[in-house]
Scaffold this motif. Structure first.
Motif, mmCIF file in Angstrom:
data_model
loop_
_atom_site.group_PDB
_atom_site.id
_atom_site.type_symbol
_atom_site.label_atom_id
_atom_site.label_comp_id
_atom_site.label_asym_id
_atom_site.label_seq_id
_atom_site.Cartn_x
_atom_site.Cartn_y
_atom_site.Cartn_z
ATOM 1 N N GLY A 87 0.802 -1.215 0.000
ATOM 2 C CA GLY A 87 0.000 0.000 0.000
ATOM 3 C C GLY A 87 0.835 1.265 0.000
ATOM 4 N N LYS A 88 2.103 1.150 -0.422
ATOM 5 C CA LYS A 88 3.037 2.282 -0.427
ATOM 6 C C LYS A 88 3.177 2.898 0.957
ATOM 7 N N GLU A 89 3.174 2.028 1.975
ATOM 8 C CA GLU A 89 3.367 2.525 3.335
ATOM 9 C C GLU A 89 4.761 3.099 3.533
ATOM 10 N N VAL A 90 5.755 2.549 2.830
ATOM 11 C CA VAL A 90 7.136 3.026 2.910
ATOM 12 C C VAL A 90 7.638 3.261 1.495
ATOM 13 N N VAL A 91 8.133 4.490 1.248
ATOM 14 C CA VAL A 91 8.648 4.842 -0.083
ATOM 15 C C VAL A 91 10.017 5.482 0.089
ATOM 16 N N ILE A 92 11.001 5.015 -0.674
ATOM 17 C CA ILE A 92 12.345 5.586 -0.659
ATOM 18 C C ILE A 92 12.516 6.440 -1.906
ATOM 19 N N VAL A 93 12.919 7.695 -1.709
ATOM 20 C CA VAL A 93 13.101 8.632 -2.824
ATOM 21 C C VAL A 93 14.568 9.037 -2.865
ATOM 22 N N PRO A 94 15.387 8.430 -3.730
ATOM 23 C CA PRO A 94 16.809 8.788 -3.787
ATOM 24 C C PRO A 94 17.020 10.171 -4.396
ATOM 25 N N HIS A 135 2.067 6.336 6.620
ATOM 26 C CA HIS A 135 3.002 6.425 5.497
ATOM 27 C C HIS A 135 4.313 7.074 5.936
ATOM 28 N N LEU A 136 5.401 6.575 5.336
ATOM 29 C CA LEU A 136 6.727 7.151 5.529
ATOM 30 C C LEU A 136 7.412 7.270 4.176
ATOM 31 N N SER A 137 7.812 8.489 3.818
ATOM 32 C CA SER A 137 8.680 8.710 2.661
ATOM 33 C C SER A 137 10.056 9.105 3.175
ATOM 34 N N VAL A 138 11.096 8.509 2.598
ATOM 35 C CA VAL A 138 12.467 8.834 2.981
ATOM 36 C C VAL A 138 13.164 9.455 1.781
ATOM 37 N N VAL A 139 13.486 10.737 1.886
ATOM 38 C CA VAL A 139 14.259 11.430 0.852
ATOM 39 C C VAL A 139 15.721 11.112 1.151
ATOM 40 N N HIS A 140 16.292 10.199 0.379
ATOM 41 C CA HIS A 140 17.518 9.496 0.760
ATOM 42 C C HIS A 140 18.711 9.983 -0.070
ATOM 43 N N GLY A 141 19.659 10.643 0.594
ATOM 44 C CA GLY A 141 20.861 11.095 -0.101
ATOM 45 C C GLY A 141 22.131 10.794 0.649
ATOM 46 N N VAL A 142 22.094 9.828 1.592
ATOM 47 C CA VAL A 142 23.269 9.556 2.423
ATOM 48 C C VAL A 142 23.911 8.200 2.109
ATOM 49 N N ASP A 143 23.511 7.567 1.030
ATOM 50 C CA ASP A 143 24.106 6.297 0.603
ATOM 51 C C ASP A 143 24.092 5.276 1.742
ATOM 52 N N GLN A 144 25.271 4.717 2.054
ATOM 53 C CA GLN A 144 25.361 3.660 3.060
ATOM 54 C C GLN A 144 25.356 4.187 4.489
ATOM 55 N N ALA A 145 25.386 5.498 4.658
ATOM 56 C CA ALA A 145 25.448 6.053 6.008
ATOM 57 C C ALA A 145 24.202 5.727 6.814
ATOM 58 N N LEU A 146 23.069 5.563 6.143
ATOM 59 C CA LEU A 146 21.841 5.241 6.866
ATOM 60 C C LEU A 146 21.944 3.853 7.492
ATOM 61 N N ALA A 147 22.335 2.864 6.700
ATOM 62 C CA ALA A 147 22.470 1.503 7.235
ATOM 63 C C ALA A 147 23.539 1.452 8.319
#
Length: 682
Positions: free
Chosen positions: A478-485, A643-655
């Motif tokens: 249901g698009k509960e989690v969306v990652i936006v690089p 819902h959670l959208s993550v605007v992701h620009g930190v590469d591996q730093a998140l993990a």
């Protein structure tokens, strides 16, 4: 002379480290008789009671009985001061004794003080500031920190400028050189005393209630203090700071020979301001009082009728104890609510309190906020003795309790009352000093009930994994989690605005007004200021004719450090900026708007802790990598309900942050104090 730019004060922290001090107090946010003034009076009365209770204790502070060397000298100075005797030989007398110096209140009130201070007093302070090359605009803040005699105090001791929030040692040194010329140097006793206080205040902003002696000594050496040990000994002798070695008398395996050498684990020597020392000791005493005065009862029937096994376990624990800790996620909040309902059917008077208005609403009718309970604006009020008129207090969002708020809360409870602190131990700690909930969990001096009710759905699965150090990919049909690089800061801002204004409303059905943006800090290209500017331009454009605000602007009103209230701008007039805070009208005086109101489409994770929204957009630009750790990610990612959208620009730093970067520890005394007062629970 020092240029005005060199003495300019940073009004807002660029990251979340200063979250506890980014706004002025709410005690000044209302003119005339108000709930805020009633809160001030109530808290003053409670603090007076705390002080009287401490004064009634016999003998000196027991901690530190086995100190030796420099630490023993420091303790001797403290005890000599407490007993009224002369301090040990060789103290250097500062021109203005520490006990006579104006001391900074909590927190400085700047513009509000300007409205009540005689113009000639402000003018006198402004003259001294100008002579030292400092901006005269600091006059109100200096008066708030040092009193109406601030001008004379600064002329006598220019380093007292460090009492003004935001002033740095380099700036105070320049101010002192301009006023004193060759009459000052890095070894000036006044400078050393001010630096010690500044170090401890800065440590408190970072959440610490104390500072380890070696850290303080090293920090003074970095500031070119010629003899850091002497500076610290002198500060303790004059009572500017206190020294502790909690647990020295019973450190496990530790003994001391005649020469003072320990053959076991060393117990650290800590330095602290009396403000936090009093709070932690009084809090420990108050919690011990609740544990010892509670009457055991049988609530087996109520426990058997509980809606879940975890709720039943909680009811049984509270039936037999005055203090109980409860841990769990969002779904587990139903368990302390069920406890309160069970207590009510048993004829008791329960109260359920949350950290924020947002959190209170999620609990349903009858719940209160901690601030409203303490002020008397919400809840049962107080009895003839001044204690809260209740039998059971359940506090949710307990990790958000700073040590001073927790102290006032516990001191407000009557003997034999029961206290339940409930919260998610994985979230960020309080914006204010202390880590009350974490210290209590670590001390293990009362029952702890861990909920077995998981948070549901893909969001619950994602957050649960983060809590144990795993960043898992989850199925989100249901698009509960969306990652936006994103590749850079500009794209991060653009995609964030697009998500809030278009994508989330269209794809998820959550309006823009119910979507919260969360980012790492206030400054930078993708901090709250930049994001709020972009979101305002898209969602509510306008000239900002009310001090940068327009009607219908979404704002974060910070009535007290560490407590953000989301509101909407209604209008402005001669009295100030008029806000609608969840249906409650609030007028922020014009002189306080700049310090306690900011646009609120985007918040930091510290500000968002204790609150949730239907949708959350978490922004992680490339320059945010160093600000990430597991509690930050856990807190930010768990703010969205649907819902959670993550605007992701930190590469591996998140993990890496989730799996390997722990939270920065805080130095506190509460755990040791509790362990000294109460027997650890089995």
């Amino acid at each position: 002379m020092v240029a005005e730019e060199a003495v300019a004060v940073v009004a807002e922290g660029e990251g979340e480290a200063g979250a506890g001090g980014e706004a002025k107090s709410a005690e000044d946010a209302a003119a005339g008789p108000s709930e805020a003034e009633e809160e001030i009076a109530a808290q003053r009365e409670l603090r007076a009671r705390i002080a009287r209770r401490k004064a009634e204790k016999e003998g000196p502070i027991p901690a530190g009985a086995k100190l030796s060397g420099q630490a023993a000298d420091l303790l001797a100075a403290v005890r000599a001061m407490e007993s009224g005797q002369a301090a040990p030989p060789a103290p250097v007398t500062a021109p203005v004794p520490a006990q006579d110096r104006p001391r900074a209140p909590e927190p400085a009130r700047g513009a509000a003080v300007a409205a009540t201070t005689a113009p000639e007093a402000l003018a006198a302070v402004g003259d001294v500031l100008a002579q030292g090359g400092a901006p005269q605009t600091l006059a109100a803040q200096a008066t708030a920190a040092l009193g109406e005699q601030a001008g004379d105090a600064l002329r006598e001791d220019p380093w007292l400028l460090l009492s003004v929030p935001g002033v740095q040692p380099e700036q105070a040194d320049g101010f002192a050189r301009a006023l004193l010329g060759d009459g000052c140097g890095p070894g000036d006793e006044r400078r050393a005393a001010a630096l010690v206080g500044w170090l401890l205040e800065r440590a408190a902003v970072r959440g610490n209630t104390a500072l380890a002696y070696p850290q303080a000594r090293a920090a003074l050496a970095e500031r070119s203090v010629p003899d850091p040990d002497e500076a610290l000994r002198h500060a303790v002798a004059e009572g500017a700071v206190l020294m502790f070695q909690d647990g020295a008398a019973d450190a496990e395996g530790g003994t001391e020979d005649e020469e003072g050498a320990a053959d076991g684990p060393a117990v650290p020597v800590l330095l602290g301001l009396d403000r936090y020392a009093l709070a932690e000791e009084s809090l420990a005493d108050g919690l011990a009082r609740l544990v010892k005065t509670a009457q055991e009862a049988s609530w087996d029937e109520a426990a058997a009728q509980a809606p879940s096994p975890s709720a039943g376990e909680l009811i049984r624990a509270v039936a037999g104890h005055g203090l109980v800790l409860h841990t769990g996620g969002e779904a587990a909040r139903a368990e302390p609510v069920a406890l309160a309902e069970a207590a009510r059917t048993l004829g008791l008077r329960p109260v359920v309190a949350a950290h924020s208005e947002n959190g209170r609403r999620r609990l349903g009718a009858g719940a209160v906020t901690v601030a409203g309970l303490l002020s008397g604006a919400e809840g049962p009020g107080r009895d003839a003795d001044g204690a809260l008129d209740l039998d059971l207090l359940v506090v949710l969002d307990a990790p958000q309790l700073d040590v001073e708020t927790a102290t006032v809360l516990v001191e407000s409870l009557p003997d034999a009352a029961r206290l339940v602190l409930s919260g998610d131990p994985g979230v960020l700690w309080s914006a204010g000093a202390g880590r009350v909930f974490a210290d209590l969990l670590a001390a293990r001096v009362c029952p702890q009930v861990a909920s077995r009710t998981p948070d549901p759905g893909p969001l619950g699965e994602l957050v649960s994994g983060i809590g144990i150090g795993e960043l898992n990919q989850v199925e989100a049909p249901g698009k509960e989690v969306v990652i936006v690089p994103v590749r850079d800061a500009g794209e991060a801002v653009h995609r964030t605005v697009q998500l809030v204004a278009d994508s989330v409303p269209r794809a998820i059905g959550v309006p823009s007004g119910q979507t919260q943006v969360i980012t790492v800090g206030h400054g930078g290209a993708v901090g709250t200021r930049a994001l709020n500017a972009a979101l305002k331009e898209r969602l509510n454009p306008g000239p900002g004719r009310f001090g940068g605000f327009d009607p219908d602007d979404r704002v974060a009103y910070v009535p007290a450090p560490g407590r953000a209230v989301l509101a909407a701008v209604v209008s402005a007039d001669a009295e100030g900026l008029r806000l609608d805070c969840d249906g409650v009208p609030v007028v922020v005086p014009r002189e306080l708007v700049d310090s306690v109101v900011r646009h609120g489409w985007a918040l930091t994770a510290h500000q968002a802790a204790g609150m949730r929204w239907p949708a959350a957009v978490v922004v992680l630009p490339g320059d945010a990598a160093q600000g990430l750790n597991r509690p930050w990610v856990y807190t930010a990612f768990s703010r969205g309900e649907r819902h959670l959208s993550v605007v992701h620009g930190v590469d591996q730093a998140l993990a890496q942050a989730v799996t390997g970067v722990p939270a920065t520890d805080r130095t506190t005394r509460l755990r040791a104090l509790l362990e000294g007062l109460l027997t650890p629970a089995l």
